[in-house]
Write an enzyme that holds these catalytic residues in place. Sequence first.
Site, PDB file in Angstrom:
ATOM      1  N   SER A 150       0.857  -1.195   0.000  1.00  0.00           N
ATOM      2  CA  SER A 150       0.000   0.000   0.000  1.00  0.00           C
ATOM      3  C   SER A 150       0.885   1.235   0.000  1.00  0.00           C
ATOM      4  O   SER A 150       2.031   1.181   0.472  1.00  0.00           O
ATOM      5  CB  SER A 150      -0.858   0.001   1.277  1.00  0.00           C
ATOM      6  OG  SER A 150      -1.476   1.248   1.460  1.00  0.00           O
ATOM      7  N   TYR A 163      -2.909  -1.708  10.349  1.00  0.00           N
ATOM      8  CA  TYR A 163      -2.904  -1.869   8.884  1.00  0.00           C
ATOM      9  C   TYR A 163      -1.654  -1.235   8.276  1.00  0.00           C
ATOM     10  O   TYR A 163      -0.917  -1.873   7.511  1.00  0.00           O
ATOM     11  CB  TYR A 163      -4.160  -1.214   8.297  1.00  0.00           C
ATOM     12  CG  TYR A 163      -4.219  -1.269   6.793  1.00  0.00           C
ATOM     13  CD1 TYR A 163      -4.731  -2.387   6.145  1.00  0.00           C
ATOM     14  CD2 TYR A 163      -3.752  -0.213   6.006  1.00  0.00           C
ATOM     15  CE1 TYR A 163      -4.785  -2.444   4.758  1.00  0.00           C
ATOM     16  CE2 TYR A 163      -3.790  -0.269   4.626  1.00  0.00           C
ATOM     17  CZ  TYR A 163      -4.310  -1.387   4.002  1.00  0.00           C
ATOM     18  OH  TYR A 163      -4.345  -1.446   2.626  1.00  0.00           O
TER      19      TYR A 163
HETATM   20  N1  LIG Z   1      -8.605  -0.317  -1.653  1.00  0.00           N
HETATM   21  C1  LIG Z   1      -7.567   0.396  -1.265  1.00  0.00           C
HETATM   22  O1  LIG Z   1      -7.675   1.630  -1.064  1.00  0.00           O
HETATM   23  C2  LIG Z   1      -6.233  -0.250  -1.055  1.00  0.00           C
HETATM   24  C3  LIG Z   1      -5.115   0.576  -0.957  1.00  0.00           C
HETATM   25  C4  LIG Z   1      -3.879  -0.021  -0.759  1.00  0.00           C
HETATM   26  C5  LIG Z   1      -3.773  -1.401  -0.638  1.00  0.00           C
HETATM   27  N2  LIG Z   1      -4.896  -2.176  -0.731  1.00  0.00           N
HETATM   28  C6  LIG Z   1      -4.723  -3.613  -0.557  1.00  0.00           C
HETATM   29  O2  LIG Z   1      -5.312  -4.310  -1.619  1.00  0.00           O
HETATM   30  C7  LIG Z   1      -5.680  -5.627  -1.180  1.00  0.00           C
HETATM   31  C8  LIG Z   1      -7.086  -5.921  -1.613  1.00  0.00           C
HETATM   32  O3  LIG Z   1      -7.979  -5.040  -0.930  1.00  0.00           O
HETATM   33  P1  LIG Z   1      -9.259  -4.401  -1.624  1.00  0.00           P
HETATM   34  O4  LIG Z   1      -9.121  -2.948  -1.581  1.00  0.00           O
HETATM   35  O5  LIG Z   1      -9.529  -5.072  -2.911  1.00  0.00           O
HETATM   36  O6  LIG Z   1     -10.386  -4.747  -0.540  1.00  0.00           O
HETATM   37  P2  LIG Z   1     -11.563  -5.841  -0.566  1.00  0.00           P
HETATM   38  O7  LIG Z   1     -12.445  -5.636  -1.733  1.00  0.00           O
HETATM   39  O8  LIG Z   1     -12.151  -5.775   0.795  1.00  0.00           O
HETATM   40  O9  LIG Z   1     -10.792  -7.200  -0.795  1.00  0.00           O
HETATM   41  C9  LIG Z   1     -10.147  -7.891   0.214  1.00  0.00           C
HETATM   42  C10 LIG Z   1     -10.246  -9.360  -0.127  1.00  0.00           C
HETATM   43  O10 LIG Z   1      -9.511 -10.088   0.861  1.00  0.00           O
HETATM   44  C11 LIG Z   1     -10.285 -11.200   1.271  1.00  0.00           C
HETATM   45  N3  LIG Z   1      -9.954 -11.556   2.644  1.00  0.00           N
HETATM   46  C12 LIG Z   1     -10.014 -10.769   3.738  1.00  0.00           C
HETATM   47  N4  LIG Z   1      -9.697 -11.474   4.828  1.00  0.00           N
HETATM   48  C13 LIG Z   1      -9.419 -12.727   4.419  1.00  0.00           C
HETATM   49  C14 LIG Z   1      -9.047 -13.918   5.089  1.00  0.00           C
HETATM   50  N5  LIG Z   1      -8.942 -13.975   6.423  1.00  0.00           N
HETATM   51  N6  LIG Z   1      -8.842 -15.032   4.356  1.00  0.00           N
HETATM   52  C15 LIG Z   1      -8.988 -14.998   3.003  1.00  0.00           C
HETATM   53  N7  LIG Z   1      -9.353 -13.917   2.315  1.00  0.00           N
HETATM   54  C16 LIG Z   1      -9.569 -12.785   3.015  1.00  0.00           C
HETATM   55  C17 LIG Z   1     -11.739 -10.737   1.149  1.00  0.00           C
HETATM   56  O11 LIG Z   1     -12.619 -11.832   0.947  1.00  0.00           O
HETATM   57  P3  LIG Z   1     -13.501 -12.444   2.153  1.00  0.00           P
HETATM   58  O12 LIG Z   1     -14.010 -11.273   2.950  1.00  0.00           O
HETATM   59  O13 LIG Z   1     -14.558 -13.235   1.474  1.00  0.00           O
HETATM   60  O14 LIG Z   1     -12.558 -13.292   2.932  1.00  0.00           O
HETATM   61  C18 LIG Z   1     -11.680  -9.861  -0.086  1.00  0.00           C
HETATM   62  O15 LIG Z   1     -11.952 -10.603  -1.248  1.00  0.00           O
HETATM   63  C19 LIG Z   1      -5.477  -5.626   0.341  1.00  0.00           C
HETATM   64  O16 LIG Z   1      -4.251  -6.227   0.677  1.00  0.00           O
HETATM   65  C20 LIG Z   1      -5.439  -4.154   0.670  1.00  0.00           C
HETATM   66  O17 LIG Z   1      -4.709  -3.900   1.847  1.00  0.00           O
HETATM   67  C21 LIG Z   1      -6.109  -1.636  -0.951  1.00  0.00           C
END
Ligand SMILES: NC(=O)c1ccc[n+]([C@@H]2O[C@H](COP(=O)([O-])OP(=O)(O)OC[C@H]3O[C@@H](n4cnc5c(N)ncnc54)[C@H](OP(=O)(O)O)[C@@H]3O)[C@@H](O)[C@H]2O)c1
Length: 255
Positions: A150, A163
Site C-alpha cells: 500500500s 494496517y
Molecule cells: N482499496 C484500497 O484503497 C487499497 C489501498 C492499498 C492497498 N490495498 C490492498 O489491496 C488488497 C485488496 O484489498 P481491496 O481494496 O480489494 O479490498 P476488498 O475488496 O475488501 O478485498 C479484500 C479481499 O480479501 C479477502 N480476505 C479478507 N480477509 C481474508 C481472510 N482472512 N482469508 C482470506 N481472504 C480474506 C476478502 O474476501 P472475504 O471477505 O470473502 O474473505 C476480499 O476478497 C489488500 O491487501 C489491501 O490492503 C487496498
Amino acid sequence: MYCSPFVVFWLAMRITGHTVLVTGGASGIGFAMAQRFLAEGNTVIICGRREDKLREARGLLPGLATRVSDLADPLQRIELAAWAVKQFPSLDVLVNNAGIQRRLSLLQTLEWDELHTELAINLEAPIHLSTLLVPHLRKMPQPAVINVSSGLAYVPLAITPIYSATKAAIHSYTLSLRHQLAPHVEVIEIAPPAVNTDLGGPGLHTWGVPLDEFADAAFAQLRSGSTEISYGFSEDAKQATAEGRHEMFERMNKR
Ligand SMILES: NC(=O)c1ccc[n+]([C@@H]2O[C@H](COP(=O)([O-])OP(=O)(O)OC[C@H]3O[C@@H](n4cnc5c(N)ncnc54)[C@H](OP(=O)(O)O)[C@@H]3O)[C@@H](O)[C@H]2O)c1
C-alpha cells in the site's frame, strides 16, 4: 542505471500461460487482477472466506477456480497451499492480495485477538504462503510472487495503525524476498493508492481511484516488467524525501 533491452525482456514477467493463485480474489483489487490474468490466457485460482462471493465471482468469470479459505488461520493456509499444488501442479504465481483494514483508537482498551487478526491476515499469511509455496514455485520456469502492499507502507494513516504497520512490513519483507529468491523467483510489489473498493467496509473508499483505472495501470506496469508497481499517491509517497513524507504524514493525519 542503463539496462539493455535484452535484460529488460529477460526480467519482465511473461503475462500469459501462468497458473496464478490470487488470495482475496473474489472482490476489489484481487478480483480485478484475476479478471485481467484470465483475459490474458492464464489459469486463475482465487480464495476467500465468503463462499457466496466466490460463487458470484465464478458466475462473472467462468473458468475461475475457487477455494474457501480463511487465511487468518495457519492450518487453512497449509491446506490451501497443499490443495493448490495438488490440484494445479503448474501453479507458478502467488498473488498475496487478501487484506483487511481496521480503524482503531489506540487510547481504548483493545482485545489482542482482534488486533492479531489484522496482523495474521495482512502480514503472517503472505509470509506463510510464500514460505509454503516457494519450494514448489522455484521448480517452475518463470515463477513469481506478487505482494500487495500500500502507499500507506511509506506514510502511515494513523487511524489505521496496525494496517499501516503491516503494509510497511510487507514492503520490507518483499525487498528481502526479492533479494534472496533472485534469480529463481521474480518478486513483485504492488503498492496501490486509495482505490474505490470495500476495504475497511462499504463506503469508506468511494473517494479512491476507480478500481478499473488502478487495475489497468497496475497491469500495464506488470506487463512492462516493473517489479515495484505504484500509482498516484503511492508513487508520490514512494518517491518523496524524508521531509516530503513527514509533510504528507502531517497533512493526512490532521486532527
Ligand atoms: N482499496 C484500497 O484503497 C487499497 C489501498 C492499498 C492497498 N490495498 C490492498 O489491496 C488488497 C485488496 O484489498 P481491496 O481494496 O480489494 O479490498 P476488498 O475488496 O475488501 O478485498 C479484500 C479481499 O480479501 C479477502 N480476505 C479478507 N480477509 C481474508 C481472510 N482472512 N482469508 C482470506 N481472504 C480474506 C476478502 O474476501 P472475504 O471477505 O470473502 O474473505 C476480499 O476478497 C489488500 O491487501 C489491501 O490492503 C487496498
